[in-house]
Design an enzyme around this catalytic site. Sequence first.
Site, PDB file in Angstrom:
ATOM      1  N   LEU A  48      -0.296  -7.699  25.190  1.00  0.00           N
ATOM      2  CA  LEU A  48      -1.061  -7.577  26.430  1.00  0.00           C
ATOM      3  C   LEU A  48      -2.480  -7.082  26.193  1.00  0.00           C
ATOM      4  CD1 LEU A  48       0.083  -6.222  29.840  1.00  0.00           C
ATOM      5  CD2 LEU A  48      -1.850  -5.092  28.737  1.00  0.00           C
ATOM      6  N   ASN A  50      -5.783  -5.591  28.168  1.00  0.00           N
ATOM      7  CA  ASN A  50      -6.357  -5.148  29.445  1.00  0.00           C
ATOM      8  C   ASN A  50      -7.841  -4.857  29.270  1.00  0.00           C
ATOM      9  OD1 ASN A  50      -4.668  -2.811  28.376  1.00  0.00           O
ATOM     10  ND2 ASN A  50      -5.538  -1.707  30.061  1.00  0.00           N
ATOM     11  N   ASP A  51      -8.334  -3.704  29.599  1.00  0.00           N
ATOM     12  CA  ASP A  51      -9.781  -3.489  29.741  1.00  0.00           C
ATOM     13  C   ASP A  51     -10.630  -3.897  28.524  1.00  0.00           C
ATOM     14  OD1 ASP A  51      -8.385  -2.000  31.578  1.00  0.00           O
ATOM     15  OD2 ASP A  51      -9.181  -0.075  30.943  1.00  0.00           O
ATOM     16  N   GLN A  67      -8.441  -3.328  25.148  1.00  0.00           N
ATOM     17  CA  GLN A  67      -7.182  -2.598  25.139  1.00  0.00           C
ATOM     18  C   GLN A  67      -6.075  -3.576  24.795  1.00  0.00           C
ATOM     19  OE1 GLN A  67      -6.249   1.009  26.662  1.00  0.00           O
ATOM     20  NE2 GLN A  67      -7.910   0.893  25.207  1.00  0.00           N
ATOM     21  N   TYR A 110      -7.224   5.029  24.617  1.00  0.00           N
ATOM     22  CA  TYR A 110      -7.556   4.453  25.924  1.00  0.00           C
ATOM     23  C   TYR A 110      -9.031   4.042  25.988  1.00  0.00           C
ATOM     24  CZ  TYR A 110      -3.123   5.089  28.441  1.00  0.00           C
ATOM     25  OH  TYR A 110      -1.835   4.974  28.910  1.00  0.00           O
ATOM     26  N   SER A 111      -9.424   3.523  27.146  1.00  0.00           N
ATOM     27  CA  SER A 111     -10.712   2.832  27.286  1.00  0.00           C
ATOM     28  C   SER A 111     -11.934   3.716  27.108  1.00  0.00           C
ATOM     29  CB  SER A 111     -10.778   2.178  28.661  1.00  0.00           C
ATOM     30  OG  SER A 111      -9.891   1.115  28.694  1.00  0.00           O
ATOM     31  N   ARG A 168     -10.396   9.952  32.316  1.00  0.00           N
ATOM     32  CA  ARG A 168     -10.478   9.003  31.191  1.00  0.00           C
ATOM     33  C   ARG A 168     -11.643   8.018  31.318  1.00  0.00           C
ATOM     34  NH1 ARG A 168      -5.565   8.054  33.935  1.00  0.00           N
ATOM     35  NH2 ARG A 168      -5.651   6.273  35.334  1.00  0.00           N
ATOM     36  N   ASP A 169     -11.830   7.232  30.273  1.00  0.00           N
ATOM     37  CA  ASP A 169     -12.732   6.077  30.207  1.00  0.00           C
ATOM     38  C   ASP A 169     -14.212   6.479  30.147  1.00  0.00           C
ATOM     39  OD1 ASP A 169     -10.247   4.902  30.624  1.00  0.00           O
ATOM     40  OD2 ASP A 169     -10.623   4.433  32.735  1.00  0.00           O
ATOM     41  N   GLU A 223     -11.190   4.442  37.981  1.00  0.00           N
ATOM     42  CA  GLU A 223     -11.051   4.151  36.558  1.00  0.00           C
ATOM     43  C   GLU A 223     -12.310   3.434  36.055  1.00  0.00           C
ATOM     44  OE1 GLU A 223      -6.453   3.772  35.496  1.00  0.00           O
ATOM     45  OE2 GLU A 223      -7.161   1.971  36.490  1.00  0.00           O
TER      46      GLU A 223
HETATM   47  C1  FRU Z   1      -7.565   0.660  33.421  1.00  0.00           C
HETATM   48  C2  FRU Z   1      -6.859   1.684  32.551  1.00  0.00           C
HETATM   49  C3  FRU Z   1      -7.809   2.758  32.081  1.00  0.00           C
HETATM   50  C4  FRU Z   1      -7.139   3.262  30.825  1.00  0.00           C
HETATM   51  C5  FRU Z   1      -6.567   2.001  30.256  1.00  0.00           C
HETATM   52  C6  FRU Z   1      -5.280   2.167  29.504  1.00  0.00           C
HETATM   53  O1  FRU Z   1      -6.938  -0.569  33.418  1.00  0.00           O
HETATM   54  O2  FRU Z   1      -5.764   2.244  33.242  1.00  0.00           O
HETATM   55  O3  FRU Z   1      -8.072   3.757  33.032  1.00  0.00           O
HETATM   56  O4  FRU Z   1      -8.030   3.886  29.954  1.00  0.00           O
HETATM   57  O5  FRU Z   1      -6.373   1.118  31.344  1.00  0.00           O
HETATM   58  O6  FRU Z   1      -4.919   0.961  28.904  1.00  0.00           O
END
Ligand code: FRU
Length: 481
Positions: A48, A50-51, A67, A110-111, A168-169, A223
Amino acid sequence: MSLNSNWTVEQRYRRIEDISQESIDAMVELRKQDSGYPSYHVAPKFGLLNDPNGLCFFNGEHHLFYQWTPVGPVHGMKYWYHLSTKDFVHFEDHGIGLHPDQDYDSHGVYSGGALVENGNALLFFTGNKRDENWQRVPTQCFAKMSADGKIEKHGVVIENDHYTEHFRDPKVWKQGDDYLMVVGAQTPQNTGSMVLYCSRDLMNWHHKGPIQTRYNNLGYMWECPDFFEIENQSVMLFSPQGVSSESPYDFKNIYSVAYILGDRLNLDTAELENHQDIAQPDYGFDFYAPQTYLDDKGRRILIAWIGLPEIDTPSNAHEWAGMLSLPRELQIQDGYLVQSVLPELKALQGEAVTVENVLELDTTSFMVELETDTDEFELTLANAAGDNILFSSTETEFMLDRSKMSQLYAEEFGSVRKARRLSTKQTIEVYVDKSVIEIFINGGKHTMTSRFFIDDLNALSITDGVKTVYHAMSPVKGLDD
Ligand code: FRU
């Protein structure tokens, strides 16, 4: 299909070393059989995505990380996966850039974003750790990528002294002698915020608190914050959770993306001065966690995750999930963020074909340009059985209807999305790549970005009066060789 909810926590948090080569080969094999796997969008070979993370122009190339959960098409143990490209046509696959291999990121890297400085790209990320009670212990950390491509972690720079476990992020930039960082956070009052930190040396960070706007009580978590300037205007861009609206257009997805334009960020008061009303860049079904960076030409480029947290797509049956949007240059016009696909992508376009009503498709990776000055029109993508998605317009609104796809999903969030139409006469760009559609409406002031699933898609039709030009799109190189 294999759903996130069917996986145990132990299964989802397995590391790449714990996955056998046979099961990786089996996932890749299934993914290769998927007619929905894109050819000019970035998607994972398995697992998968993601970000987008750590976007930067460094050492003559655009660097993209994302991610990645390798264990399958689920949210679990997160890594940063690394690609680079000079032209968005040829890519270099660098594999995993950051592993969750420290105590402070034991449950995922994480991001975060990147800052290019003194011949290095500094990669800021959240160390996601869970304690014995499965409480999150997030910290903001950084790593250094040198010009030879080596990436080294440098540990934690900010601990969580002010917020709930949702912190986070990080995104960092430099202004004069100051380094500034925004972090997505949930305040102790359970509201979402974009929190500002300041530093002179990148190691010691001073907490300035949430950036102040009229939206201090919007949703329960923001986020993936981003903060940047374009043409002397300041932009806050973020992905708020827990926002909904009575309007037929706004905040229809489970989680949304929003931006606020203002004059400047006052570093003493942390106030975004003289700001406009909150706005949304995208009105489709699948658009989240966008991040931006500046390239060597001074362009502000945005890339988003085409997907949403907590939504499983039919691609799961082929052991992959999620993709990145096309890179989009940002500008500001009439108080809107305007997005346009980078001109580099034109190199992938085949010759122009004028469409008269119906076009039999010999590829499902293509783009069309529509010139419309009629009040109403319809563009349909369909198969022989009549399964379709429909992009249509009235004088005042655009609509994307996914209710007649071959494979339906996430219907609990509705199967139609709408956006305001700002003018009758406009040029609309539609990029289609197997199971994804990116539509640029209102001159790029809005987009509608979505996945779609039609078995054996083979026809495009358009109503009279809309001048339509089609170009096949070639695959990019280096992603799946
Ligand atoms: C957004 C999120 C971020 C986090 C990441 C984890 O999609 O939830 O806030 O850092 O994905 O994969």
